[in-house]
Design a protein around this motif. Structure first.
Motif, PDB file in Angstrom:
ATOM      1  N   SER A 175       4.116   2.054  -1.705  1.00  0.00           N
ATOM      2  CA  SER A 175       3.467   2.224  -0.394  1.00  0.00           C
ATOM      3  C   SER A 175       2.098   1.555  -0.382  1.00  0.00           C
ATOM      4  O   SER A 175       1.706   0.949   0.633  1.00  0.00           O
ATOM      5  CB  SER A 175       3.336   3.709  -0.072  1.00  0.00           C
ATOM      6  OG  SER A 175       4.602   4.337  -0.021  1.00  0.00           O
ATOM      7  N   LEU A 176       1.361   1.653  -1.488  1.00  0.00           N
ATOM      8  CA  LEU A 176       0.082   0.948  -1.572  1.00  0.00           C
ATOM      9  C   LEU A 176       0.283  -0.568  -1.493  1.00  0.00           C
ATOM     10  O   LEU A 176      -0.515  -1.275  -0.874  1.00  0.00           O
ATOM     11  CB  LEU A 176      -0.634   1.309  -2.872  1.00  0.00           C
ATOM     12  CG  LEU A 176      -1.168   2.741  -2.978  1.00  0.00           C
ATOM     13  CD1 LEU A 176      -1.773   2.986  -4.354  1.00  0.00           C
ATOM     14  CD2 LEU A 176      -2.203   3.000  -1.892  1.00  0.00           C
ATOM     15  N   LEU A 177       1.359  -1.071  -2.109  1.00  0.00           N
ATOM     16  CA  LEU A 177       1.664  -2.496  -1.998  1.00  0.00           C
ATOM     17  C   LEU A 177       1.962  -2.895  -0.561  1.00  0.00           C
ATOM     18  O   LEU A 177       1.521  -3.952  -0.100  1.00  0.00           O
ATOM     19  CB  LEU A 177       2.853  -2.836  -2.907  1.00  0.00           C
ATOM     20  CG  LEU A 177       3.361  -4.283  -2.831  1.00  0.00           C
ATOM     21  CD1 LEU A 177       2.280  -5.261  -3.272  1.00  0.00           C
ATOM     22  CD2 LEU A 177       4.629  -4.452  -3.671  1.00  0.00           C
ATOM     23  N   GLY A 178       2.703  -2.041   0.152  1.00  0.00           N
ATOM     24  CA  GLY A 178       2.972  -2.338   1.560  1.00  0.00           C
ATOM     25  C   GLY A 178       1.708  -2.351   2.402  1.00  0.00           C
ATOM     26  O   GLY A 178       1.535  -3.217   3.262  1.00  0.00           O
ATOM     27  N   CYS A 179       0.804  -1.407   2.145  1.00  0.00           N
ATOM     28  CA  CYS A 179      -0.467  -1.390   2.876  1.00  0.00           C
ATOM     29  C   CYS A 179      -1.311  -2.616   2.549  1.00  0.00           C
ATOM     30  O   CYS A 179      -1.927  -3.223   3.443  1.00  0.00           O
ATOM     31  CB  CYS A 179      -1.242  -0.120   2.546  1.00  0.00           C
ATOM     32  SG  CYS A 179      -0.451   1.408   3.094  1.00  0.00           S
ATOM     33  N   PHE A 180      -1.339  -2.999   1.275  1.00  0.00           N
ATOM     34  CA  PHE A 180      -2.085  -4.199   0.898  1.00  0.00           C
ATOM     35  C   PHE A 180      -1.477  -5.444   1.513  1.00  0.00           C
ATOM     36  O   PHE A 180      -2.187  -6.381   1.895  1.00  0.00           O
ATOM     37  CB  PHE A 180      -2.110  -4.318  -0.626  1.00  0.00           C
ATOM     38  CG  PHE A 180      -2.792  -5.565  -1.116  1.00  0.00           C
ATOM     39  CD1 PHE A 180      -4.168  -5.725  -0.980  1.00  0.00           C
ATOM     40  CD2 PHE A 180      -2.059  -6.584  -1.699  1.00  0.00           C
ATOM     41  CE1 PHE A 180      -4.794  -6.873  -1.422  1.00  0.00           C
ATOM     42  CE2 PHE A 180      -2.680  -7.731  -2.152  1.00  0.00           C
ATOM     43  CZ  PHE A 180      -4.053  -7.880  -2.010  1.00  0.00           C
ATOM     44  N   LEU A 181      -0.153  -5.480   1.630  1.00  0.00           N
ATOM     45  CA  LEU A 181       0.515  -6.610   2.280  1.00  0.00           C
ATOM     46  C   LEU A 181       0.076  -6.756   3.730  1.00  0.00           C
ATOM     47  O   LEU A 181      -0.278  -7.857   4.183  1.00  0.00           O
ATOM     48  CB  LEU A 181       2.036  -6.416   2.196  1.00  0.00           C
ATOM     49  CG  LEU A 181       2.906  -7.403   2.981  1.00  0.00           C
ATOM     50  CD1 LEU A 181       2.818  -8.789   2.365  1.00  0.00           C
ATOM     51  CD2 LEU A 181       4.355  -6.935   3.022  1.00  0.00           C
ATOM     52  N   VAL A 182       0.063  -5.652   4.468  1.00  0.00           N
ATOM     53  CA  VAL A 182      -0.352  -5.701   5.869  1.00  0.00           C
ATOM     54  C   VAL A 182      -1.829  -6.097   5.980  1.00  0.00           C
ATOM     55  O   VAL A 182      -2.199  -6.947   6.806  1.00  0.00           O
ATOM     56  CB  VAL A 182      -0.090  -4.334   6.542  1.00  0.00           C
ATOM     57  CG1 VAL A 182      -0.647  -4.318   7.957  1.00  0.00           C
ATOM     58  CG2 VAL A 182       1.401  -4.021   6.549  1.00  0.00           C
ATOM     59  N   PHE A 183      -2.680  -5.501   5.144  1.00  0.00           N
ATOM     60  CA  PHE A 183      -4.108  -5.816   5.201  1.00  0.00           C
ATOM     61  C   PHE A 183      -4.369  -7.280   4.854  1.00  0.00           C
ATOM     62  O   PHE A 183      -5.156  -7.958   5.535  1.00  0.00           O
ATOM     63  CB  PHE A 183      -4.860  -4.901   4.220  1.00  0.00           C
ATOM     64  CG  PHE A 183      -6.295  -5.291   4.000  1.00  0.00           C
ATOM     65  CD1 PHE A 183      -7.267  -4.971   4.937  1.00  0.00           C
ATOM     66  CD2 PHE A 183      -6.672  -5.991   2.861  1.00  0.00           C
ATOM     67  CE1 PHE A 183      -8.600  -5.337   4.739  1.00  0.00           C
ATOM     68  CE2 PHE A 183      -7.995  -6.360   2.648  1.00  0.00           C
ATOM     69  CZ  PHE A 183      -8.951  -6.027   3.592  1.00  0.00           C
TER      70      PHE A 183
END
Length: 454
Positions: free
Chosen positions: A17-25
């Motif tokens: 989930s942190l990877l997904g958030c970093f992807l969007v950011f």
């Protein structure tokens, strides 16, 4: 990992989930999601689209796999088994809905792993092509490295799902063979990266000797350091899964029977997988803080120039109205012409020819009779420029020189005279590549018009 504790999948869920958030950011900061468009940039061909969507599809697949199994493991809970103590509930005792979800979740994971291998194989082939290209003007899309990537990608996206499909009858066996197939493929790609990392410093020294610009050297050095870090985390991801897979296919298991080693290896594998994927994101979509600051500055300058132009228009309109009212007044007096006080021979007269003729460039000094050359104005107007973010920078009046070239023309000239591959000069990302037919051209202005130097 169906025999591991729920906490293991919780770790995978949090990190993915942190990877997904970093992807969007990161994509928002990169170009406001414009890289996700079908036609984005001058080189947004089928290759760039395939690499972009291949990587971006792998991230939600990993998230769905880890979150899905975390929900199942926490809903099923733990179970007390005599002679074993409290253990996670075996999959044979799960509800039918949870049993039916095992194969789809494993299939998502194996697809994500196959797509990861496609992206890493492309980078491996590209760096091998770039390091071994030299001054030969070879096209990447017609090279042996590109054909190797195509063949390897077809094999990766074919054999990984097939292994999961053929072993789906037994979830533990399916998990073991899926981890074994994926870890063998990823380990081979990771080991092939080691010779590139070893020879890359000498490649950078050769570029410096060929007077490649500093920005290109800085970009390549940054990518070299990122690749070194990613190789380390790829090994942290692959080696624990290989240990679990090799132990899982053996008749007598030792590692998988230990709760400590199972949770430890799967947890550090999650750390290696997520961090290496985040580094891949940074390599594929590299941000330039300098360009972002320039774009914000250009946006502020544009808004300020528009406000100043509106203010000057209002002032000019008010001045015209006041002059019109004073001219229509019966008490207006005639004023002498503003040019009557000058003569055509006066050096500062507006009536004289401007710029002055060649005979007027030498003026007598007041003392000593020395001849002092007076240069005419040499300012030219720089046209509007559109930066990479789409912001238009307004043109200004700048000093000119008859021998000056524009920045793009000078860069293209240096590339023509250089003994390194054009990809080195134009390199921004392993997926942002120009086609062989789209080569850089530069123009030298003549009296009879532009001439293309091919």
């Amino acid at each position: 990992m169906s025999h591991t504790s729920p906490a293991t999948y919780l770790v995978w869920s949090i990190l993915s989930s942190l990877l997904g958030c970093f992807l969007v950011f990161h994509l928002w900061k990169f170009d406001r999601f414009r890289c996700l468009r079908w036609n984005n940039g001058p080189y947004s061909g089928a290759f760039k689209r395939l690499m972009t969507y291949t990587y971006l599809l792998s991230v939600p697949c990993i998230m769905a796999y880890s979150i899905g199994f975390a929900v199942i493991k926490y809903e099923e809970g733990l179970l007390y088994v005599p002679e074993y103590g409290v253990v996670p509930k075996p999959w044979q005792l799960w509800s039918q809905a949870h049993k039916s979800a095992i194969f789809p979740l494993y299939l998502l994971f194996t697809i994500a792993w196959a797509l990861e291998m496609v992206t890493h194989l492309e980078e491996l082939c590209f760096w091998l092509f770039l390091v071994n290209s030299g001054a030969v003007q070879q096209d990447w899309f017609r090279s042996l490295y590109f054909k190797t990537w195509i063949g390897g990608s077809i094999i990766a996206v074919t054999y990984m799902p097939l292994v999961t499909i053929f072993t789906r009858a037994d979830p533990l066996k399916c998990e073991a063979f899926t981890f074994l197939a994926g870890s063998l493929g990823s380990l081979s790609l990771t080991l092939w990266f080691l010779p590139i990392l070893w020879t890359f410093p000498s490649f950078l020294k050769a570029l410096k000797l060929n007077n490649v610009d500093t920005r290109t050297i800085v970009r390549l050095t940054t990518f070299h350091e990122l690749n070194c870090l990613r190789v380390v985390f790829r090994l942290i991801f692959v080696l624990p899964f290989m240990a679990l897979a090799v132990d899982g296919i053996r008749p007598h298991q030792h590692v998988n029977d230990s709760m400590f080693w199972t949770e430890f290896l799967t947890s550090i594998a999650a750390v290696g997988c997520i961090i290496s994927s985040a580094i891949t994101l940074v390599i594929f979509f590299p941000r330039s803080v300098e360009s972002e600051v320039q774009s914000r500055h250009a946006t502020r300058e544009k808004s300020q120039s528009q406000s100043r132009s509106r203010h000057s228009r209002h002032m000019r309109r008010d001045s015209e109205l006041s002059e019109r009212d004073s001219a229509a007044s019966p008490y207006a007096q005639k004023r002498p012409g503003s040019l009557a006080m000058y003569s055509a021979s006066d050096a500062h007269s507006p009536l004289r020819e401007y710029p002055p003729v060649d005979s007027d460039h030498l003026l007598k000094a007041d003392k000593g009779g020395l001849e002092v050359p007076v240069q005419g104005p040499t300012a030219v107007f720089s046209p509007n420029r559109r930066v990479a973010s789409g912001i238009v920078i307004q043109g200004t009046v700048v000093p000119s020189s008859p021998t000056n070239l524009t920045e793009s023309a000078l860069q293209a000239h240096d590339q023509r005279m250089s003994s390194v591959h054009p990809f080195v000069h134009n390199f921004t990302s392993p997926i942002d590549l120009m086609d062989g037919a789209q080569q850089t051209r530069w123009y030298v202005k003549r009296r009879y018009g532009p001439r293309i130097i091919v």
